[in-house]
Design an enzyme around this catalytic site. Structure first.
Site, short mmCIF file in Angstrom:
data_model
loop_
_atom_site.label_atom_id
_atom_site.label_comp_id
_atom_site.label_asym_id
_atom_site.label_seq_id
_atom_site.Cartn_x
_atom_site.Cartn_y
_atom_site.Cartn_z
CB SER A 22 -14.87 -35.88 -35.56
OG SER A 22 -13.62 -35.61 -36.17
CE LYS A 73 -5.56 -38.14 -29.89
NZ LYS A 73 -5.18 -36.72 -29.68
CD GLU A 85 12.46 -37.68 -31.95
OE1 GLU A 85 13.08 -37.12 -31.03
OE2 GLU A 85 12.61 -37.40 -33.16
CG ASN A 94 -2.48 -37.85 -34.04
OD1 ASN A 94 -1.46 -38.32 -34.53
ND2 ASN A 94 -2.87 -36.61 -34.27
N GLY A 135 -4.17 -34.22 -18.86
CA GLY A 135 -4.69 -35.35 -19.63
C GLY A 135 -3.80 -35.68 -20.82
N GLY A 136 -4.36 -36.45 -21.77
CA GLY A 136 -3.59 -36.87 -22.92
C GLY A 136 -3.10 -35.73 -23.78
CB ALA A 137 -4.77 -32.69 -25.10
CE1 TYR A 230 -13.38 -28.19 -33.16
CE2 TYR A 230 -11.36 -28.94 -32.11
CZ TYR A 230 -12.55 -29.22 -32.76
OH TYR A 230 -12.91 -30.52 -33.01
N GLY A 251 -7.97 -23.51 -30.48
CA GLY A 251 -7.33 -24.73 -30.94
C GLY A 251 -7.59 -25.11 -32.38
#
Length: 285
Positions: A22, A73, A85, A94, A135-137, A230, A251
């Protein structure tokens, strides 16, 4: 980078599995140093299924908050005392702030994506979007696009049932599932004002590339192409899009902007987004 600690330094971190790759510690510690804030940002590996146990540990250890990446997440969302929200919309968080024993969940992914789109001089309102992945993203991006006024978002996935499940979260009915085969992508590209790749195809260290990029040739002239990846900085999707004359971005901008918004929540500090993005750009590239 050099990080100075005191006995009053507040702790932040990112959790995930895997997470040691990360860039979040570099990003956040750079911002904290620039702002002169007495925090340190760490990296903590938490295995799948360990979100609830980690939350107890973070409270006990006096963390001010943490960011979460895959696969935590969605698991964290029902554990929050309060959620903003966007977190409620995506049913995923996140960013977690810990204050007086309470946990507050936020999701800055969608907001970070929209801000990154501004750097391509585009906005979702009235746009028809070709979105790749489910997916989640993809869920965060798709629902934020609808929230921001996109006319239609075609969610393309090899497993159409998974795309349909994502689309079922849309209260406005502007998301539509579609396949990932060349014929479907080419047909939908003709109608698209924007392409967003939310898959891992082309990601550094991950097997798999797009088998066929001919759908880019069907895009209207000038339609932007955005890749959430990215690393590498230029995927084959972006290289081909630029060769065809389309504005294109990776990204990194989204990564930076969602981090800026997260740090605002952690520290209750308003940050000059453009100036901070410029500083981080010089560190990350």
């Amino acid at each position: 980078m050099k990080v100075e600690l005191t006995n009053t330094t507040k702790k932040l971190c990112v959790i995930g599995d895997p997470v040691l790759h990360s860039k979040s510690p570099l990003i956040h510690n750079t911002m904290l140093a620039a702002l002169g804030l007495d925090y340190v940002y760490l990296c903590q590996s938490v295995p799948r299924g360990g979100a609830e146990e980690w939350l107890r540990c973070a409270k006990f250890a006096g963390y001010a908050g943490f960011n979460a990446t895959m696969p935590h997440k969605e698991a964290l969302f029902p554990l929050m005392d309060q959620a903003d929200e966007d977190a409620r919309l995506y049913r995923a968080v996140n960013t977690v702030c810990i204050k007086a024993g309470k946990v507050y969940g936020y999701n800055t992914d969608g907001r970070g994506f929209i801000r990154a789109l501004e750097d391509l001089d585009t906005a979702p309102e009235g746009k028809t979007v070709l979105l790749l992945g489910a997916g989640g993203a993809a869920r965060a991006v798709a629902l934020k696009l609808v929230q921001q006024g996109a006319r239609a978002v075609f969610v393309c996935n090899r497993t159409v049932e998974k795309a349909a499940a994502l689309c079922a979260h849309d209260p406005l009915g502007r998301l539509a599932p579609a396949g990932f085969d060349s014929a479907a992508l080419c047909r939908l590209s003709q109608r698209a004002d924007l392409v967003v790749n939310c898959t891992s195809l082309g990601m550094e260290g991950t097997p798999g590339q797009f088998e066929d990029l001919s759908f880019l040739e069907a895009l209207p002239a000038g339609a932007p192409v955005f890749d959430l990846i990215y690393a590498p900085a230029e995927t084959e999707l972006l290289r081909r899009a630029r060769a065809l004359g389309h504005p294109a971005a990776n990204g990194l901008g989204m990564l930076v902007y969602q981090a800026v918004f997260a740090l605002e929540h952690f520290t209750d500090t308003r940050i000059d987004t453009a100036a901070m993005a410029k500083l981080l750009g010089s560190v990350l590239t």
